[in-house]
Design an enzyme around this catalytic site. Structure first.
Site, PDB file in Angstrom:
ATOM      1  N   CYS A 153       0.859  -1.187   0.000  1.00 56.19           N
ATOM      2  CA  CYS A 153       0.000   0.000   0.000  1.00 56.19           C
ATOM      3  C   CYS A 153       0.897   1.240   0.000  1.00 56.19           C
ATOM      4  O   CYS A 153       1.736   1.405   0.881  1.00 56.19           O
ATOM      5  CB  CYS A 153      -0.890  -0.059   1.245  1.00 56.19           C
ATOM      6  SG  CYS A 153      -1.975   1.348   1.422  1.00 56.19           S
ATOM      7  N   CYS A 167     -10.581  10.769   8.295  1.00 58.19           N
ATOM      8  CA  CYS A 167      -9.297  10.167   7.907  1.00 58.19           C
ATOM      9  C   CYS A 167      -8.143  10.851   8.617  1.00 58.19           C
ATOM     10  O   CYS A 167      -8.060  12.079   8.670  1.00 58.19           O
ATOM     11  CB  CYS A 167      -9.128  10.279   6.388  1.00 58.19           C
ATOM     12  SG  CYS A 167      -7.525   9.703   5.790  1.00 58.19           S
TER      13      CYS A 167
HETATM   14  N1  SAH Z   1      -7.255   9.412  -1.245  1.00 60.45           N
HETATM   15  C1  SAH Z   1      -7.559   8.084  -1.695  1.00 60.45           C
HETATM   16  C2  SAH Z   1      -6.819   7.019  -0.899  1.00 60.45           C
HETATM   17  C3  SAH Z   1      -7.228   7.038   0.534  1.00 60.45           C
HETATM   18  S1  SAH Z   1      -6.963   5.656   1.592  1.00 60.45           S
HETATM   19  C4  SAH Z   1      -9.059   7.849  -1.568  1.00 60.45           C
HETATM   20  O1  SAH Z   1      -9.743   8.678  -0.980  1.00 60.45           O
HETATM   21  O2  SAH Z   1      -9.549   6.868  -2.087  1.00 60.45           O
HETATM   22  C5  SAH Z   1      -7.942   4.355   1.032  1.00 60.45           C
HETATM   23  C6  SAH Z   1      -9.319   4.228   1.657  1.00 60.45           C
HETATM   24  O3  SAH Z   1      -9.332   4.223   3.083  1.00 60.45           O
HETATM   25  C7  SAH Z   1     -10.252   5.336   1.226  1.00 60.45           C
HETATM   26  O4  SAH Z   1     -11.454   4.769   0.800  1.00 60.45           O
HETATM   27  C8  SAH Z   1     -10.420   6.102   2.501  1.00 60.45           C
HETATM   28  O5  SAH Z   1     -11.603   6.850   2.520  1.00 60.45           O
HETATM   29  C9  SAH Z   1     -10.414   4.992   3.525  1.00 60.45           C
HETATM   30  N2  SAH Z   1     -10.228   5.445   4.910  1.00 60.45           N
HETATM   31  C10 SAH Z   1      -9.746   6.625   5.326  1.00 60.45           C
HETATM   32  N3  SAH Z   1      -9.729   6.678   6.661  1.00 60.45           N
HETATM   33  C11 SAH Z   1     -10.206   5.483   7.107  1.00 60.45           C
HETATM   34  C12 SAH Z   1     -10.387   4.909   8.386  1.00 60.45           C
HETATM   35  N4  SAH Z   1     -10.037   5.558   9.480  1.00 60.45           N
HETATM   36  N5  SAH Z   1     -10.898   3.665   8.467  1.00 60.45           N
HETATM   37  C13 SAH Z   1     -11.182   2.973   7.358  1.00 60.45           C
HETATM   38  N6  SAH Z   1     -11.000   3.450   6.113  1.00 60.45           N
HETATM   39  C14 SAH Z   1     -10.523   4.693   5.984  1.00 60.45           C
END
Ligand code: SAH
Length: 393
Positions: A153, A167
């Protein structure tokens, strides 16, 4: 660095032919795109020093060698040492001409960013890597291993400017875009440090940052990773996850690579989505799904809809019904992500039974539904935990 588990004695060059979706040797460099005014490509050149080899397409490296009086085919020899044999000391590149061995370090930098910290999960099935970049920025990458194979990742930015409410990375704000070499280096580091041998490993841009907000650097890094003379990772094994930058989704569909696309949907009405994903003010659910539909049609492959389950926010029966209807409108799979708690944030993860019930409501009405029971929660490496200082208790 010590391998995490199951060390194999000597990394061997992969004994497989590149799959059909690996860019062949001599493939064109970046095809003319439609400009990238919003996010200029960060330069792969360190202040004053030579450019990083990890930020160069094989053809660019070949041209650089020719410019300095070496033969073009030497590029492949050097890249074979670096990416296949995992040797970065020019002195050990025994088939490379002595004159080039001696001058290589002056032409390109073979250094990788420093690994500031590695945290392996108790089960040894995931590890979080904190890399310290040349300017002191820290980024995180995660290696995971399961029955389905190895997944790495990757981060695309230090921090993130999208400010999704739940997030951890979003809470940091955007620090800066990563350069292509800083993206490629994450893969090189993790392959080397874990020692995990899986010729079919997957790469997901689901670490820190919004990959499509750093478009040019992310696509260039992908071309280097995908190239037969780079790490030869098949495009179908690379997934870009986005919060929904519609113009860039459309642009990605024209890059000529079979990349996986994941859409972070997280809500089934624009009203709710605006509260948790601020970008929804600009691109609403229907616009994003229209772009996803076109992407799926153009590439002939399903996209993934990601849906973070937040207790009491988006986990009702009505949400499941609406999500099923949205999912049926796109060739897709649905990936439910039970929220991974972030310290000092109010959001909660639904009970496992609620997650299961939501999946059960959805499954009969929706295309393929899976639940992402994140690995690495104990080391603060699960989705959305990157950037938070300590693992959540
Ligand atoms: N910016 C990109 C990648 C983000 S990380 C995006 O938004 O897709 C990948 C995934 O994890 C995204 O779907 C994001 O919304 C999710 N995510 C973010 N914070 C999280 C959390 N605390 N628990 C679970 N998933 C989360």
């Amino acid at each position: 660095m010590q391998p995490l588990a199951d060390p194999s004695p000597e990394p061997q060059p992969p004994a497989f032919e590149p799959p059909a979706d690996v860019a062949p040797r001599g493939a064109a460099a970046d095809p003319p795109g439609d400009g990238d005014a919003a996010a200029p490509a960060p330069r792969a050149r360190r202040r004053g020093g030579p450019p990083s080899l990890f930020g160069l397409l094989p053809d660019e490296f070949g041209s650089l060698l020719v410019e300095h009086g070496h033969q073009r085919y030497r590029a492949r020899q050097v890249l074979d040492w670096v990416y296949r044999k995992r040797v970065r000391d020019p002195e050990r590149m025994s088939n490379v001409a002595r004159t080039l061995r001696e001058s290589l370090a002056g032409l390109v930098s073979l250094a990788l960013p420093e690994v500031a910290e590695v945290r392996a999960s108790r089960a040894q099935d995931s590890a979080k890597f904190v890399l310290k970049l040349h300017d002191g920025e820290r980024i995180e990458s995660v290696a995971m291993r399961s029955r389905r194979g190895v997944t790495l990742c990757l981060s695309s930015q230090a921090g993130c400017g999208m400010r999704c409410a739940f997030c951890a990375t979003g809470a940091m704000g955007l620090r800066r875009n990563l350069r292509p070499d800083e993206i490629v280096a994450q893969v090189v580091h993790m392959l080397e440090a874990t020692g995990w041998e899986d010729p079919g490993y997957n790469l997901v841009f689901m670490g820190m940052g919004e990959p499509l907000a750093n478009y040019a650097a992310v696509v260039k890094a992908i071309r280097i990773l995908n190239h037969a003379d780079g790490l030869a990772v098949g495009a179908r094994r690379i997934t870009v996850s986005t919060v929904g930058l519609v113009p860039q989704i459309r642009r990605l569909s024209r890059e000529g690579m079979q990349l996986g696309l994941a859409i972070s949907l997280h809500a089934t009405t624009d009203e709710k989505r605006r509260q948790i994903v601020p970008l929804n003010e600009r691109y609403g659910i229907e616009d994003i799904l229209a772009a996803a539909r076109d992407y799926a049609a153009k590439l002939g492959r399903r996209v993934t809809i990601e849906y973070v389950l937040l207790a009491g926010e988006n986990d009702t029966h009505d949400d499941a019904n609406r999500l099923a209807a949205l999912a049926r409108s796109v060739p897709c799979k649905v990936n439910l992500i039970p929220y991974n708690p972030v310290p000092r944030m109010p959001w909660k993860r639904p009970e496992d039974a609620v997650v299961q019930r939501f999946a059960d409501w959805l499954a009969p009405r929706s295309p393929a539904v899976t639940v992402r029971w994140s690995q690495g929660i104990d080391i603060g490496a699960a989705c959305g935990q990157l950037g938070s200082r300590a693992p959540a208790k």
